[in-house]
Design a protein around this motif. Sequence first.
Motif, PDB file in Angstrom:
ATOM      1  N   LEU A  44      25.712  33.356  31.075  1.00 64.02           N
ATOM      2  CA  LEU A  44      27.059  33.791  31.434  1.00 64.02           C
ATOM      3  C   LEU A  44      27.469  35.074  30.723  1.00 64.02           C
ATOM      4  CD1 LEU A  44      28.847  30.309  31.397  1.00 64.02           C
ATOM      5  CD2 LEU A  44      27.855  31.527  33.339  1.00 64.02           C
ATOM      6  N   SER A  45      26.563  35.662  29.946  1.00 63.20           N
ATOM      7  CA  SER A  45      26.871  36.889  29.218  1.00 63.20           C
ATOM      8  C   SER A  45      26.316  38.143  29.881  1.00 63.20           C
ATOM      9  CB  SER A  45      26.310  36.808  27.788  1.00 63.20           C
ATOM     10  OG  SER A  45      26.933  35.785  27.051  1.00 63.20           O
ATOM     11  N   VAL A  46      25.766  38.002  31.079  1.00 67.65           N
ATOM     12  CA  VAL A  46      25.110  39.149  31.714  1.00 67.65           C
ATOM     13  C   VAL A  46      26.058  39.912  32.637  1.00 67.65           C
ATOM     14  CG1 VAL A  46      23.241  39.873  33.233  1.00 67.65           C
ATOM     15  CG2 VAL A  46      22.850  38.062  31.543  1.00 67.65           C
ATOM     16  N   HIS A  49      32.809  38.737  35.018  1.00 63.36           N
ATOM     17  CA  HIS A  49      33.552  37.969  36.002  1.00 63.36           C
ATOM     18  C   HIS A  49      35.000  37.887  35.571  1.00 63.36           C
ATOM     19  CE1 HIS A  49      35.214  34.372  38.014  1.00 63.36           C
ATOM     20  NE2 HIS A  49      34.465  34.788  39.025  1.00 63.36           N
ATOM     21  N   VAL A  50      35.895  38.043  36.525  1.00 63.42           N
ATOM     22  CA  VAL A  50      37.330  37.979  36.254  1.00 63.42           C
ATOM     23  C   VAL A  50      37.950  36.936  37.166  1.00 63.42           C
ATOM     24  CG1 VAL A  50      39.528  39.223  36.349  1.00 63.42           C
ATOM     25  CG2 VAL A  50      37.468  40.383  35.511  1.00 63.42           C
ATOM     26  N   THR A  51      38.694  36.016  36.584  1.00 63.68           N
ATOM     27  CA  THR A  51      39.422  35.006  37.347  1.00 63.68           C
ATOM     28  C   THR A  51      40.857  35.475  37.549  1.00 63.68           C
ATOM     29  OG1 THR A  51      38.064  33.179  36.531  1.00 63.68           O
ATOM     30  CG2 THR A  51      40.253  32.637  37.354  1.00 63.68           C
ATOM     31  N   ILE A  52      41.308  35.447  38.803  1.00 63.15           N
ATOM     32  CA  ILE A  52      42.673  35.840  39.151  1.00 63.15           C
ATOM     33  C   ILE A  52      43.509  34.575  39.310  1.00 63.15           C
ATOM     34  CG2 ILE A  52      44.119  37.118  40.772  1.00 63.15           C
ATOM     35  CD1 ILE A  52      41.537  38.521  41.723  1.00 63.15           C
ATOM     36  N   GLY A  53      44.683  34.552  38.718  1.00 61.05           N
ATOM     37  CA  GLY A  53      45.534  33.375  38.809  1.00 61.05           C
ATOM     38  C   GLY A  53      46.998  33.729  38.954  1.00 61.05           C
ATOM     39  N   ASN A  54      47.778  32.753  39.427  1.00 61.21           N
ATOM     40  CA  ASN A  54      49.239  32.874  39.521  1.00 61.21           C
ATOM     41  C   ASN A  54      49.684  34.128  40.264  1.00 61.21           C
ATOM     42  OD1 ASN A  54      49.556  30.513  37.890  1.00 61.21           O
ATOM     43  ND2 ASN A  54      49.191  31.765  36.069  1.00 61.21           N
ATOM     44  N   ALA A  55      48.975  34.486  41.314  1.00 63.24           N
ATOM     45  CA  ALA A  55      49.347  35.665  42.087  1.00 63.24           C
ATOM     46  C   ALA A  55      50.570  35.353  42.952  1.00 63.24           C
ATOM     47  CB  ALA A  55      48.175  36.111  42.966  1.00 63.24           C
ATOM     48  N   ALA A  56      51.569  36.233  42.888  1.00 60.98           N
ATOM     49  CA  ALA A  56      52.814  35.995  43.624  1.00 60.98           C
ATOM     50  C   ALA A  56      53.533  37.314  43.873  1.00 60.98           C
ATOM     51  CB  ALA A  56      53.716  35.044  42.855  1.00 60.98           C
ATOM     52  N   GLU A  79      33.471  35.895  31.851  1.00 63.65           N
ATOM     53  CA  GLU A  79      32.022  36.017  31.781  1.00 63.65           C
ATOM     54  C   GLU A  79      31.649  37.473  31.519  1.00 63.65           C
ATOM     55  OE1 GLU A  79      29.899  34.389  35.109  1.00 63.65           O
ATOM     56  OE2 GLU A  79      31.041  32.508  35.097  1.00 63.65           O
ATOM     57  N   GLY A  80      30.389  37.677  31.130  1.00 63.52           N
ATOM     58  CA  GLY A  80      29.893  39.024  30.894  1.00 63.52           C
ATOM     59  C   GLY A  80      29.633  39.287  29.427  1.00 63.52           C
ATOM     60  N   ALA A  81      29.110  40.457  29.132  1.00 65.73           N
ATOM     61  CA  ALA A  81      28.759  40.830  27.757  1.00 65.73           C
ATOM     62  C   ALA A  81      29.996  40.934  26.880  1.00 65.73           C
ATOM     63  CB  ALA A  81      28.003  42.157  27.757  1.00 65.73           C
TER      64      ALA A  81
END
Length: 345
Positions: free
Chosen positions: A222-224, A227-234, A248-250
């Motif tokens: 998971l360090s390669v 990744h971005v999680t999007i939440g609570n979009a309004a 995730e990511g380096a």
Amino acid sequence: MQPFSKDETSSSFSLVGTFALALRLVIGWTYFSAFWRRLVLDHKLDEGGAGYVGEKFNHFLPHALLIKPLIAYLVSHADVLWWFMLSFTLVEGLVGLFLLLGLFTRLASLGVLGLALSILLGSGWLGSTCVDEWQIGVLGVAGGFTLMLTGAGRFTIDNRLLTTHQKIASQKWFPWLASGELPVEVTRLQLVALIGGVAITGLTLLTNQHFHGGVWGKSHNLSVHPHVTIGNAAINNQTLSFTVFRDEGADVYGSFLIGITLKDAAGNIVLQQDMKDLSRLPAGQIENDYVAKVEPGKHSLILPLGARARLIFPMEQNHLLSSKQPYLLELTDISGTVWSQQVNP
């Protein structure tokens, strides 16, 4: 087989403790060097400085095992986190120094076991080129347990106390905290070694599988890739808001957002922020939750590993549509990766 005499048992403890000399010195320096690096060679406890160890600690958050709530609390309270990191660093320094000197070796080894276990649970999932944080953790646990059993042999302060300060060495607590013969039957010690060895091997296999899929199935790291999680979009009161969590990511560099786009159901662009806009995003439009902060960079919006923030974008009146169809929010990374999330009007 004849049982060992008391002298033979005492001699055996001294011998195995001496055999473990290299292990004790290397582990000792590993932990003492953390203290030395943060407080002497550099200023890693400076909250405002580059390389603040609290931000590194924040990187552990996304996939920590069992201790994730504790990490989340600490990185949400910067003042408490600073005291925690100072205490952790001082404990590392004392544990490392005591092992290097061979002073209260078994107590220091217990400290190593605890420190290594916390590192394993917190950062065992990190390592962009190899599973180095996991390896450091499991080897520290195994090494600490081994030194707890062996104690230290010759060339140590413990041994000096055993041979020249009988008043101290004769105390019941001394062999348990320092070195020398443990007042336990050999068969029981063998059972402790067996149970401990099996338990630590089990911990090694379980964490290897959990963090990296290294025992069965498809392996992963998971360090390669970021990744971005999007939440609570309004969309409320002519304003688009949503949270971004880099999970995730380096850990050595951030995710670089170069585009944010909001589209209506027909694919028309309602809001667009390019790399120039994001590199100039006002601080008032970023509400960070943790010590690792989302902030504008020279050519993008930088999201460090473990950072979470609420982003706010005012929208012009003529961009607000009366359609009840959901919008599509897209975030574009400099790598070309696009993350998307539906936004209900």
